[in-house]
Every structure is written in C-alpha cells, then in structure tokens.
Design a protein around this motif. Structure first.
Motif: not given
Lengths: 233, 233
Positions: A139-144, A146-148, B75, B85, B98, B102, B139, B143, B146
């Motif tokens: 889920l955290i990677r997911h958020v990262e 989506l921010q990207q 960002r 974001t 993680n 960022i 979380l 998502v 986002l």
DNA sequence: CGTCTGCTTGAGGGCCTTCAAAAACCGTGG
DNA sequence: CCACGGTTTTTGAAGGCCCTCAAGCAGACG
C-alpha cells in the motif's frame, strides 16, 4: 527482426476456458458454471488480454496479487475519455478500496494473479497468505507510485512526461538502457494525460534528439539514460 | 517563473511562542528546553504557518495524525516548480514511506498533529495508538484520493479542474454550498498543475458563469453545486 | 494480396503559459 | 482613522504547445 522477441498477446493461448476480448465483466463468473468463487486461501486465476478484473462501482470484497502480466488501472471520465492511474506489474498487490471501487482494472495481455477475499481492514490479520506486513508495504509503495504519477501529470511538456515515463519503465524492469512496453500508445496517452498523437510526436522528438531509438513500437532503446533521467530533476 | 518566489519553509519555526491567537499554546514544548522528540506513545506537537514537518530525503521513521489545520504534501521538480500531491485535513494519517521520503510536508496555517514513531511495517502491530486497522483504512483512503487527483490532473480544461477541486473541498468539509480554502492560489495552482494566473482566470470564469461567488479570495460560495459536480462525470 | 488495427505525420485552431501591470488585501505605524 | 509597503490576486496581450481533424504508413493475419 528484433520484433521477434516481442510476443503480442494472442487470444488463443490463454490457459483455462477464458472467453476472448473481455466483453464480459468478470472471468470468474463465466469460466465455469459455478466455481467456488474464492476459497479461504488465495486462488490463482488467469485472464485473457483485455479482460476486466474489476470495475468502478463493484464492491471491494477482494484484492489481487499479480503473478505475471500487466494490469491497467483506470477511471472513466467525461466524453469517452479515461484516465489511467497506474500500471501494475508482477508482485504488485492491488484492489484495496474502502467500500466500493472507484476505478477499473483490466488485463493488458495475458495475466495471472492471486485472488484474495477481503471485507475490510478488520479482516486483515495473521494467517492470511499475503501477510499484513506485505500488504502495508505494498500500500505504501502504491502511494509512492501515485505521488510520482502526480509529478508526471503536472509536468508541462509532453516530451518531459514521456522521458520520465520511459526511465521509470526501464528501472521497473531492472534495466537501464532499453524498455519493452507492455501497453500501446493509447494506454500511455491516457496515463500521461495526453492524446495518442502527442505521445507519438514525443517519441519522434526524443528519437530526433538521439535520446532513444524506436526499435519497434513496443521496444525502445534508451541511448542516453542519464539525459532521460535528468528530466525528473 | 511562477513558483520561483516561494520561500522554502524554515525548519526552525516549530512553535513555541509564535502561535497566532486563538490557538492553545504548546505546554509540553515550552515546559522543557529540549523535549524528548518522540516518546513510545504519540506526542502532540504544534507547527507554525509555513513550518516544515518533513522533507524529501528524510528517513521515514515516523508518521503523523493531523489534529487540526491543513498540511501540504509536495515534491520539488525542475526550474523551481513544484507539484503538490495532496492536502491533508483533520483526522488524516500521513507520512508513510518505504525507506526515505519522496515528498515534503509543510503546514499551511497553524497545525497540530500527533507524531508517532515507526520503523516499518513489522513495527505496526497491536497496542499502537492509531491501530493497524485505522492505518490500513487511512492508507487506502490515501490511495483513493491520489487516484482521484490523477483524474483531476489528467483533465484538459483549467475550469474543469477548478470546478472539481472546489466540489471536493466542499464535500471534505461537510458542506455543499460553500468552501473556506485553507491554501492560497499558488498552492492550488501547483496542486492542479496550472499557473496562478490560470487558476485565477478559472475562478473568474466560474463566477461569470454564475456557478460560484467569490466572497473573498479564500471564501467561495457554490451557487450551483450540482453543476460543479457535473464536471466530474 | 487485401483488410484491419495501431502508429506516425501534417495543418490549423484553441487554451494555457509567459510576461507585464494594475488592483485588492493586510498588518504596521503614523 | 488613514496612509503605506509588501504580498496576493486579478486582468491584459502575445506566443507556444497541445488538441483536433485528417490522411498516410506499417505490421499482423487470413
């Protein structure tokens, strides 16, 4: 022909009895008369190219762990347009929503994934196959991601968007100097908030600048990865 | 250069005596010269307007639960531009990453929040103040927001973007026909992927169409909420 | 070989950005 | 209370980039 190593998804080669073209909603409903939908344990399922995995409005009573293939997550917006919010690759866990889903997931090319039953955070506890830890990490990677993605969409220039997108796709498949795209130009366009034509022009522009080489439509050589990455500053 | 004149938030600005009136002072911070930053249990802290909560590159060794105020998550991208974001409101839990962060989080206006120590998914277990369930729910909401943001950014028209943004802000504060904006035009512009001028023009356009009334720059009356919502189709 | 689909290229117009300046807002101090 | 400087917001004019419409091209398949 370098294009030989690309395998365009062939409908016939799907495992199991999956219908072509994904005009129906959910594979599980049609694959067998009435299969045990989801066991207590995750069930492995296969989807044909363009098959729908879930749709906007569905109840979020299961989530998915992608084993192989590429999944497109998108939302429909007005005038037949759509916004692709994410491309999922192998290992990704997706499909979590509070209540009903607000986006659709479709297979691009053949897809295999684990289907896990889930009825809310309270049900996410020990003993599940993807552990709570793994789910949190995902889920955290997911958020990262989506921010990207927001950074990508906020960019002014189409060429910038495509350059960053290609860099990301490369690093995601563990390479630095070439990319095998799992999706077509329209998918990329809807992901970057552009039109197909603009994406195509951006490809040509990057090639004219000698930053990439378009081996085939789906296979791109990054001739200057550093310069491409630099768009992301 | 639109975003060039942004002053980067100053780190030293954590609250002691700077709080504007109307807000309770931070007893714990004033009681000791150098308070233990994070205890085992969540610690309540206060931030002044424009104070930095965390920055890109920091280790993600804590997360935050917002008690009051608005937090901007952004960002930095090239040429002094930036992409906002997300805007966090009361009750939101944020700051999970993680590894290293960022994006940066800054207070817009006075902010109170709970700081919780955290070193990774393995540490998120029972007995914590915000429970694992609550964290999962947050979380997932994260998502969802986002994804919604991606839809906003993908929109072609500036007026569409602003209309949807205003609808969302209204529903987020539980009202339907008016909004009190917690951020200025530049923040909105960087959130929507536009320039300040375009945002301002979009406001004027919506007012000319009699869809909103600009009571003051920060206070907007939605004269036709249904029509505004319809942009989101 | 012909059709179909997906990709590329061209020309024109619209919308956003850029640059510039005026107007409104706000706290400060006379 | 009003004048004043700095910031924020709004408005204007010109230019650039992307979108739209349209046609040409390439690869896949029967």
């Amino acid at each position: 022909m370098t294009t030989a190593n690309i395998q365009p998804p062939k409908i016939g080669q799907m495992i199991g009895s999956v219908m072509p073209m994904g005009l129906e909603t959910d594979q599980t409903a049609n694959a067998k008369p009435s299969p045990p939908l989801i066991a207590r344990n995750p069930a492995l399922r296969h989807f044909a190219p363009n098959a729908s995995i879930y749709r906007e409005g569905d109840m979020a009573d299961r989530y998915y762990k992608l084993v192989s293939g590429t999944v497109r997550d998108s939302r429909h917006i007005s005038h037949g347009r759509r916004q692709v919010t994410e491309f999922h690759g192998s290992g990704d866990i997706f499909g979590f929503y509070n209540g009903s889903r607000i986006s659709s997931a479709d297979a691009i090319g053949p897809v295999s994934l684990l289907v896990c039953r889930w009825h809310g955070p309270h049900e996410t506890d020990m003993g599940m196959h993807p552990s709570t830890n793994e789910i949190l990490t995902q889920l955290i990677r997911h958020v990262e991601r989506l921010q990207q993605h927001a950074v990508l969409l906020g960019r002014r220039s189409a060429v910038e968007k495509l350059a960053i997108f290609l860099s990301q796709q490369a690093s995601r498949m563990g390479t630095t100097d070439w990319v095998l795209l799992g999706m077509n130009r329209l998918d990329i366009a809807d992901y970057l908030g552009l039109t197909v034509e603009s994406v195509s022009r951006a490809f040509s522009s990057l090639e004219r600048q000698d930053l990439i080489e378009i081996i085939s439509a789906r296979e791109i050589k990054l001739k200057n990865p550093a310069a491409l990455m630099r768009f992301d500053t």
